[in-house]
Design a protein around this motif. Structure first.
Motif, PDB file in Angstrom:
ATOM      1  N   VAL A 166      35.694  47.916  47.429  1.00  0.00           N
ATOM      2  CA  VAL A 166      34.649  48.071  48.600  1.00  0.00           C
ATOM      3  C   VAL A 166      34.986  47.509  50.035  1.00  0.00           C
ATOM      4  CG1 VAL A 166      32.778  47.956  46.660  1.00  0.00           C
ATOM      5  CG2 VAL A 166      33.417  46.004  47.916  1.00  0.00           C
ATOM      6  N   GLY A 167      36.195  47.438  50.132  1.00  0.00           N
ATOM      7  CA  GLY A 167      36.718  47.225  51.337  1.00  0.00           C
ATOM      8  C   GLY A 167      37.011  45.683  51.792  1.00  0.00           C
ATOM      9  N   ILE A 168      36.770  44.783  50.774  1.00  0.00           N
ATOM     10  CA  ILE A 168      37.043  43.392  50.986  1.00  0.00           C
ATOM     11  C   ILE A 168      38.457  43.055  50.749  1.00  0.00           C
ATOM     12  CG2 ILE A 168      36.289  41.149  50.568  1.00  0.00           C
ATOM     13  CD1 ILE A 168      33.545  42.525  49.850  1.00  0.00           C
ATOM     14  N   SER A 169      39.346  42.733  51.540  1.00  0.00           N
ATOM     15  CA  SER A 169      40.830  42.420  51.327  1.00  0.00           C
ATOM     16  C   SER A 169      40.873  40.966  50.374  1.00  0.00           C
ATOM     17  CB  SER A 169      41.551  42.211  52.377  1.00  0.00           C
ATOM     18  OG  SER A 169      41.082  41.652  53.351  1.00  0.00           O
ATOM     19  N   ALA A 170      40.333  40.965  49.289  1.00  0.00           N
ATOM     20  CA  ALA A 170      40.227  39.550  48.518  1.00  0.00           C
ATOM     21  C   ALA A 170      41.645  39.510  47.582  1.00  0.00           C
ATOM     22  CB  ALA A 170      39.067  39.660  47.583  1.00  0.00           C
ATOM     23  N   THR A 171      41.894  38.293  47.448  1.00  0.00           N
ATOM     24  CA  THR A 171      42.974  37.829  46.444  1.00  0.00           C
ATOM     25  C   THR A 171      42.436  36.628  45.525  1.00  0.00           C
ATOM     26  OG1 THR A 171      44.062  36.330  48.026  1.00  0.00           O
ATOM     27  CG2 THR A 171      44.786  38.821  48.149  1.00  0.00           C
ATOM     28  N   LEU A 172      43.312  36.457  44.555  1.00  0.00           N
ATOM     29  CA  LEU A 172      42.988  35.366  43.545  1.00  0.00           C
ATOM     30  C   LEU A 172      43.919  34.377  43.941  1.00  0.00           C
ATOM     31  CD1 LEU A 172      40.785  34.687  41.554  1.00  0.00           C
ATOM     32  CD2 LEU A 172      42.272  35.448  39.905  1.00  0.00           C
ATOM     33  N   ASP A 173      43.575  33.161  44.583  1.00  0.00           N
ATOM     34  CA  ASP A 173      44.784  32.107  44.958  1.00  0.00           C
ATOM     35  C   ASP A 173      45.137  31.356  43.639  1.00  0.00           C
ATOM     36  OD1 ASP A 173      43.154  30.049  44.612  1.00  0.00           O
ATOM     37  OD2 ASP A 173      42.726  29.609  46.511  1.00  0.00           O
ATOM     38  N   ALA A 174      46.198  30.664  43.724  1.00  0.00           N
ATOM     39  CA  ALA A 174      46.747  29.807  42.720  1.00  0.00           C
ATOM     40  C   ALA A 174      45.801  29.045  41.892  1.00  0.00           C
ATOM     41  CB  ALA A 174      47.944  28.954  43.312  1.00  0.00           C
ATOM     42  N   ARG A 175      44.868  28.593  42.584  1.00  0.00           N
ATOM     43  CA  ARG A 175      43.797  27.672  42.109  1.00  0.00           C
ATOM     44  C   ARG A 175      42.545  28.625  41.490  1.00  0.00           C
ATOM     45  NH1 ARG A 175      43.868  22.400  44.382  1.00  0.00           N
ATOM     46  NH2 ARG A 175      45.285  22.486  46.081  1.00  0.00           N
ATOM     47  N   ASN A 176      42.851  29.644  41.289  1.00  0.00           N
ATOM     48  CA  ASN A 176      41.499  30.802  40.830  1.00  0.00           C
ATOM     49  C   ASN A 176      40.493  30.925  41.684  1.00  0.00           C
ATOM     50  OD1 ASN A 176      43.080  31.791  38.588  1.00  0.00           O
ATOM     51  ND2 ASN A 176      42.075  30.320  36.956  1.00  0.00           N
ATOM     52  N   GLU A 177      40.699  30.635  42.740  1.00  0.00           N
ATOM     53  CA  GLU A 177      39.602  30.818  43.813  1.00  0.00           C
ATOM     54  C   GLU A 177      39.864  32.130  44.557  1.00  0.00           C
ATOM     55  OE1 GLU A 177      36.682  28.971  44.554  1.00  0.00           O
ATOM     56  OE2 GLU A 177      37.816  27.417  45.342  1.00  0.00           O
ATOM     57  N   VAL A 178      38.666  33.114  44.812  1.00  0.00           N
ATOM     58  CA  VAL A 178      38.474  34.225  45.243  1.00  0.00           C
ATOM     59  C   VAL A 178      38.727  34.096  46.886  1.00  0.00           C
ATOM     60  CG1 VAL A 178      37.875  36.533  45.618  1.00  0.00           C
ATOM     61  CG2 VAL A 178      37.661  35.282  43.087  1.00  0.00           C
ATOM     62  N   VAL A 179      39.587  34.576  47.521  1.00  0.00           N
ATOM     63  CA  VAL A 179      39.720  34.339  48.745  1.00  0.00           C
ATOM     64  C   VAL A 179      40.159  35.497  49.880  1.00  0.00           C
ATOM     65  CG1 VAL A 179      40.298  31.825  48.599  1.00  0.00           C
ATOM     66  CG2 VAL A 179      42.071  33.505  48.640  1.00  0.00           C
ATOM     67  N   VAL A 180      39.666  35.404  51.037  1.00  0.00           N
ATOM     68  CA  VAL A 180      40.302  36.308  52.050  1.00  0.00           C
ATOM     69  C   VAL A 180      40.772  35.456  53.104  1.00  0.00           C
ATOM     70  CG1 VAL A 180      39.795  37.792  54.036  1.00  0.00           C
ATOM     71  CG2 VAL A 180      38.239  38.019  51.924  1.00  0.00           C
ATOM     72  N   GLY A 181      42.243  35.439  52.997  1.00  0.00           N
ATOM     73  CA  GLY A 181      43.107  34.477  53.692  1.00  0.00           C
ATOM     74  C   GLY A 181      42.860  33.187  52.998  1.00  0.00           C
ATOM     75  N   ASP A 182      42.442  32.207  53.903  1.00  0.00           N
ATOM     76  CA  ASP A 182      42.235  30.796  53.238  1.00  0.00           C
ATOM     77  C   ASP A 182      40.740  30.493  53.006  1.00  0.00           C
ATOM     78  OD1 ASP A 182      41.593  30.370  55.759  1.00  0.00           O
ATOM     79  OD2 ASP A 182      43.010  28.766  56.214  1.00  0.00           O
ATOM     80  N   ARG A 183      40.009  31.632  53.029  1.00  0.00           N
ATOM     81  CA  ARG A 183      38.436  31.503  52.893  1.00  0.00           C
ATOM     82  C   ARG A 183      37.843  31.764  51.624  1.00  0.00           C
ATOM     83  NH1 ARG A 183      35.968  33.117  58.706  1.00  0.00           N
ATOM     84  NH2 ARG A 183      34.349  31.460  58.172  1.00  0.00           N
ATOM     85  N   LYS A 184      37.124  30.956  51.080  1.00  0.00           N
ATOM     86  CA  LYS A 184      36.494  31.415  50.020  1.00  0.00           C
ATOM     87  C   LYS A 184      35.550  32.306  50.008  1.00  0.00           C
ATOM     88  CE  LYS A 184      33.597  28.846  46.362  1.00  0.00           C
ATOM     89  NZ  LYS A 184      33.395  27.759  45.742  1.00  0.00           N
ATOM     90  N   ILE A 185      35.286  33.480  49.203  1.00  0.00           N
ATOM     91  CA  ILE A 185      34.374  34.507  49.308  1.00  0.00           C
ATOM     92  C   ILE A 185      33.474  34.747  47.980  1.00  0.00           C
ATOM     93  CG2 ILE A 185      35.850  35.675  51.148  1.00  0.00           C
ATOM     94  CD1 ILE A 185      36.026  38.057  48.626  1.00  0.00           C
ATOM     95  N   CYS A 186      33.637  33.955  47.110  1.00  0.00           N
ATOM     96  CA  CYS A 186      33.124  34.197  45.760  1.00  0.00           C
ATOM     97  C   CYS A 186      33.033  32.965  45.099  1.00  0.00           C
ATOM     98  CB  CYS A 186      33.743  35.125  44.980  1.00  0.00           C
ATOM     99  SG  CYS A 186      33.428  35.343  43.139  1.00  0.00           S
ATOM    100  N   GLY A 187      31.735  32.416  44.737  1.00  0.00           N
ATOM    101  CA  GLY A 187      31.675  31.165  43.901  1.00  0.00           C
ATOM    102  C   GLY A 187      31.638  31.623  42.554  1.00  0.00           C
ATOM    103  N   HIS A 188      32.375  30.827  41.693  1.00  0.00           N
ATOM    104  CA  HIS A 188      32.322  31.298  40.294  1.00  0.00           C
ATOM    105  C   HIS A 188      32.457  30.004  39.471  1.00  0.00           C
ATOM    106  CE1 HIS A 188      36.798  30.370  40.608  1.00  0.00           C
ATOM    107  NE2 HIS A 188      36.808  29.993  39.620  1.00  0.00           N
ATOM    108  N   ALA A 189      32.049  30.222  38.246  1.00  0.00           N
ATOM    109  CA  ALA A 189      31.839  29.112  37.154  1.00  0.00           C
ATOM    110  C   ALA A 189      32.326  29.833  35.767  1.00  0.00           C
ATOM    111  CB  ALA A 189      30.583  28.539  37.047  1.00  0.00           C
TER     112      ALA A 189
END
Lengths: 307, 146
Positions: free
Chosen positions: A118-141
């Motif tokens: 949907v156009g959001i360049s998200a990645t999953l970082d090494a800590r399992n945080e969904v980020v764009v660059g170094d900014r968190k974009i998704c809260g998860h549990a």
């Protein structure tokens, strides 16, 4: 619906704050009892605070007037409002990797793909945080509820940083300001069409799990369980839960690896923001003059990151 | 101490391999229950542990409480039916004790079982127990060496 080949997809639309928690807990019990793996979506129509199963109610701002619901999965207290569109993936225990971190990663990766769709360049970082660059974009549990594994997350179309920073108990205004500043720096809203996200996530989770997505509804058993959770989640004893062990220190997490800590010594309060093991910002409140214990206090804070 | 796929599995404990819990029983018949080295490895750093309160009844297969690691909350499954008589006070201040010493200081609860003889027959122990645990780990592809 064949529970071995289907991914049940339930779009609950807009629901109350309470139901935005209890619905997926009921689904977890249903999947444990043989209902198909399920991907659900919902948007709360009111603001509230969600607190992790193991966290203390005393972590919240005593002036908070929002409803508080204690979830059965992990993580800290979070502010929720209608700018957050939630998804929940629930699978039988046997379908998830045994390692907890791997299970979370496996069940978040399709969501990350959907963000990109949907156009959001998200990645999953090494800590399992969904980020764009170094900014968190998704809260998860995540967690195991009965015999199922649940991972919940959200598409944050709008984020009220001030409200989010206001729900936690802070030892001073300086500490709250620092927490807010770090939240603004590291938590990012990513406006996107929730309907398109639903479609993309449905496709991606179906592909990943090797299941055909089919629209579904709650089973009778899940409806019964929903009644149980609707009652439990407003029970003051359930909401109050535990008291926490803060060791005299205040800690508030912004995202994995980024947090603000504060502690006092000799009439001074030291508030610091940490990024991984590095101190990024230090603020001292108290009388003028030399404060020789500051290094020790910072070292103690650095050694006690928030859970 | 037997080592299986890099995980420590002492022969003197009773195990429920699928649930990754262990039991030992003292001369007075009180059972000490904890999670295995495999469980703590799978969880990674445990940041919170919340056993149910002493005095609560428990049933085999039901939750004795929960542990949290990295935003994940999961149950510790009871291998026995009985009453919880004691919880480990050390876990409250330092839950990572479960990672450090899962078979010793990191025990979870103590239970007065109602049918140790009957229910322990469903658990595995000794060299055969270790073999059974290994078979389960192999089947699931679990190794503590990864």
């Amino acid at each position: 619906m064949d529970s071995t080949k289907s991914l049940r997809v339930i779009d609950f639309g807009r629901v109350s704050g309470l139901r935005s928690q209890t619905l997926w807990h009921a689904i977890a019990h249903g999947v444990s009892s043989g209902a198909p793996p399920t991907l659900s979506f919902m948007q709360p129509d009111e603001s509230y605070v969600s607190i992790g199963y193991h966290r203390g109610i005393d972590e919240l701002n005593p002036h908070n007037e929002l409803p508080v619901y204690r979830r059965m999965v992990g993580g800290g207290p979070v502010y929720v409002d209608d700018g957050q569109y939630f998804f929940q993936i629930v699978v039988p225990l046997a379908m998830a990797p045994a390692r907890r971190g791997d299970a979370i990663r496996t069940l978040l990766e399709p969501a990350v793909e959907a963000f990109n769709d949907v156009g959001i360049s998200a990645t999953l970082d090494a800590r399992n945080e969904v980020v764009v660059g170094d900014r968190k974009i998704c809260g998860h549990a995540a967690g195991q509820i009965s015999g199922s594994v649940v991972v919940v997350g959200n598409l944050i179309t709008r984020f009220d940083h001030l409200a989010a920073a206001s729900i936690v108990r802070a030892p001073s205004e300086v500490a709250r300001e620092e927490f807010l500043a770090q939240m603004r720096r590291y938590v990012l809203a990513t406006p996107a069409d929730s309907g398109l996200f639903l479609e993309a996530a449905t496709r991606r989770y179906g592909e990943r799990l090797g299941l055909g997505a089919e629209p579904g509804t709650l089973t009778d058993e899940e409806r019964d369980q929903l009644d149980v959770f609707d009652t439990l989640f407003v029970d003051p004893e359930w909401v109050d839960g535990l008291s926490t062990h803060q060791n005299g220190m205040w800690r508030a997490k912004v995202k994995s690896g980024v947090w603000v800590g504060s502690a006092t010594c000799d009439g001074h309060r030291v508030t610091a923001s940490f990024h991984d093991d590095e101190i990024k910002e230090v603020r001292v409140e108290g009388p003028d003059g030399t404060f020789e214990e500051m290094d020790q206090l910072l070292a103690a804070l650095a050694a006690n990151p928030p859970i | 101490m037997a080592e299986v796929n890099g995980c420590n599995i002492p022969e003197d404990r009773y195990y429920w391999p699928e649930k990754h819990v262990w039991v030992s029983v003292d001369d007075g018949g009180v059972a000490t229950v904890g999670v295995t080295d495999v469980a703590q490895f799978l969880a990674k750093k445990i940041i919170s542990a919340l056993p149910k309160a002493a005095g609560r009844p428990t049933k085999k297969g039901r939750s004795l409480g929960t542990i949290e690691s990295g935003k994940w909350v999961g149950p510790v499954t009871s291998p026995l039916t009985g009453e919880i008589t004691e919880t480990n006070p050390a876990m409250a201040s330092d839950p990572s004790i479960i990672n450090q010493d899962p078979y010793g200081d990191g025990w979870f609860v103590r239970i007065q079982p109602v049918d140790w003889k009957g229910e322990s027959a469903d658990l595995v122990t000794g060299p055969e127990g270790v073999q059974a645990y290994q078979a389960f780990l192999d089947e699931e592809g679990i190794s503590c060496l990864d």
